[in-house]
Design an enzyme around this catalytic site. Structure first.
Site, mmCIF file in Angstrom:
data_model
loop_
_atom_site.group_PDB
_atom_site.id
_atom_site.type_symbol
_atom_site.label_atom_id
_atom_site.label_comp_id
_atom_site.label_asym_id
_atom_site.label_seq_id
_atom_site.Cartn_x
_atom_site.Cartn_y
_atom_site.Cartn_z
ATOM 1 N N ASN A 20 33.918 43.899 48.099
ATOM 2 C CA ASN A 20 34.065 42.604 47.052
ATOM 3 C C ASN A 20 32.930 42.068 46.452
ATOM 4 O O ASN A 20 32.593 41.424 47.186
ATOM 5 C CB ASN A 20 35.310 41.626 46.728
ATOM 6 C CG ASN A 20 36.272 40.951 45.683
ATOM 7 O OD1 ASN A 20 35.644 41.445 44.462
ATOM 8 N ND2 ASN A 20 37.377 41.292 45.062
ATOM 9 N N GLU A 65 42.973 49.950 37.921
ATOM 10 C CA GLU A 65 43.695 48.210 37.748
ATOM 11 C C GLU A 65 44.287 48.146 36.680
ATOM 12 O O GLU A 65 43.786 48.090 35.723
ATOM 13 C CB GLU A 65 43.007 47.531 38.188
ATOM 14 C CG GLU A 65 43.647 46.013 39.220
ATOM 15 C CD GLU A 65 43.221 45.864 40.623
ATOM 16 O OE1 GLU A 65 42.945 45.357 41.340
ATOM 17 O OE2 GLU A 65 43.084 43.673 40.015
ATOM 18 N N LYS A 69 45.652 44.836 35.449
ATOM 19 C CA LYS A 69 45.908 43.635 35.879
ATOM 20 C C LYS A 69 46.392 42.746 33.916
ATOM 21 O O LYS A 69 46.154 42.614 33.763
ATOM 22 C CB LYS A 69 44.586 43.812 36.038
ATOM 23 C CG LYS A 69 44.340 41.919 36.478
ATOM 24 C CD LYS A 69 42.417 42.406 36.488
ATOM 25 C CE LYS A 69 41.892 40.930 37.966
ATOM 26 N NZ LYS A 69 40.517 41.134 38.120
ATOM 27 N N GLU A 107 34.290 46.972 44.743
ATOM 28 C CA GLU A 107 35.448 46.453 43.976
ATOM 29 C C GLU A 107 35.003 44.330 43.244
ATOM 30 O O GLU A 107 33.647 44.341 43.450
ATOM 31 C CB GLU A 107 36.264 46.288 44.829
ATOM 32 C CG GLU A 107 36.700 46.612 46.366
ATOM 33 C CD GLU A 107 37.418 46.055 47.346
ATOM 34 O OE1 GLU A 107 37.980 46.203 48.084
ATOM 35 O OE2 GLU A 107 38.207 44.421 46.866
ATOM 36 N N SER A 108 34.845 44.915 42.011
ATOM 37 C CA SER A 108 35.058 43.782 40.534
ATOM 38 C C SER A 108 33.729 44.346 40.426
ATOM 39 O O SER A 108 32.651 44.860 40.790
ATOM 40 C CB SER A 108 35.515 42.611 41.401
ATOM 41 O OG SER A 108 36.379 43.175 42.273
ATOM 42 N N GLU A 122 39.024 44.390 53.167
ATOM 43 C CA GLU A 122 38.069 44.007 52.058
ATOM 44 C C GLU A 122 37.046 43.013 52.323
ATOM 45 O O GLU A 122 38.293 41.796 52.694
ATOM 46 C CB GLU A 122 39.509 43.785 50.432
ATOM 47 C CG GLU A 122 38.261 42.351 49.603
ATOM 48 C CD GLU A 122 39.247 42.319 48.355
ATOM 49 O OE1 GLU A 122 39.933 43.512 47.757
ATOM 50 O OE2 GLU A 122 38.767 41.073 48.145
ATOM 51 N N LYS A 149 48.498 46.345 44.954
ATOM 52 C CA LYS A 149 47.491 45.422 45.078
ATOM 53 C C LYS A 149 47.809 43.675 45.346
ATOM 54 O O LYS A 149 48.486 43.411 44.470
ATOM 55 C CB LYS A 149 47.169 44.934 43.881
ATOM 56 C CG LYS A 149 45.705 43.585 44.179
ATOM 57 C CD LYS A 149 44.223 45.231 44.701
ATOM 58 C CE LYS A 149 42.984 44.547 44.996
ATOM 59 N NZ LYS A 149 42.765 43.245 43.960
#
Ligand SMILES: O=C(O)c1ccccc1NCC(=O)[C@H](O)[C@H](O)COP(=O)(O)O
Length: 260
Positions: free
Chosen positions: A187, A55, A57, A217-218, A166, A117
């Site tokens: 997530n 990503e 970001k 994710e994350s 998500e 995103k």
């Protein structure tokens, strides 16, 4: 009011304004509108790639500024060269410092899927995603009804875009499953209070039907957890901050993939 409520409130205003500024006919006139998007599934399952969705970001509501000194072209090219299966590019400006033009800039120099995103609430944003050269859209169960998910996923499919749903918990997962989804992302960040736990992915893995690619994710910061997530059936790993907080995110991903 949670941060997610604030983001959605702002998004509604932005979409209303965008509709006044750029007509659907103008979006359809984009050179990218007739392009056949890359298949998210195919790239995530390709044996010669890492499964990493890397990503771009610049900042986030939970961390503030992460990295505003690097160029989207340089970072995304380095991600792809290091073996990322797909790219994730934030297009939300207010909360993440992103821009739609970041996706187009990444598109021009990369040949792997790009996830737009953002916080999708309206079909117009799906058309924008296609017009800027994205391949994948994100639908966040926490901000959409099942009917909205169905509608937006069908709209994306009709334009050849892949769809990542998500979820954060079992309730969101069970009410949001739809045949037009390609992948389901768990997530690990609670978007209401920003707490993170990769355990969330392990907890939900067995509940995700096999026809959808599983993505975690994350808060993924080491390769050991990726190996464990793979054993639990995950094929995609969305990583932002772990790379972007380094002065050279490209060097960070190159070092990271050595441990896979
Ligand atoms: O990252 C945040 O602070 C955030 C806050 C509110 C809504 C969404 C947020 N993040 C979006 C994401 O899902 C992450 O950017 C993505 O999963 C990568 O996470 P990380 O590797 O922890 O940067």
């Amino acid at each position: 009011m949670t941060i997610l409520d604030k983001i959605v409130e702002q998004k509604k205003k932005e979409v209303a304004a965008a509709k006044q500024l750029v007509s659907i006919a103008e979006l359809e006139a984009s050179p990218y509108f007739d392009r056949t998007p890359h298949s998210f599934k195919d790239f995530l399952l390709a044996p010669d790639r890492t499964g990493i969705i890397a990503e771009f970001k610049r900042r986030s509501p939970s961390k503030g500024i992460i990295n505003d000194k690097v160029l989207v072209e340089d970072v995304t090219q380095a991600y792809a060269t290091a073996g990322a299966s797909a790219l994730s590019v934030l297009t939300d400006e207010q909360f993440f410092g992103g821009a739609q033009k970041d996706v187009t800039a990444a598109r021009k120099v990369n040949n792997i899927p790009i996830l737009r995103k953002d916080f999708m609430i309206d079909e117009y944003q799906v058309l924008e995603a296609k017009a800027i050269g994205a391949d994948v859209i994100l639908l966040i169960a926490a901000i959409l009804t099942p009917a909205e998910i169905k509608h937006l996923a069908a709209a994306a499919k009709s334009h050849g875009l892949s769809v990542l749903l998500e979820v954060h918990n079992l309730e969101e997962l069970e009410r949001s499953i739809d045949s037009n989804l390609d992948a389901i992302g768990v997530n690990n960040r609670n978007l209401a209070d920003f707490t993170v736990s990769v355990e969330n992915s392990f907890k939900l893995a067995e509940h995700i039907p096999d026809e959808f690619i599983k993505i975690s994710e994350s808060a993924i910061s080491n390769t050991k957890v990726i190996k464990e997530l793979k054993e639990a059936g995950f094929r995609g790993f969305l990583i932002g901050e772990n790379f972007m907080r380094q002065a050279d995110p490209g060097a960070a991903i190159r070092e990271f993939v050595k441990g896979l």
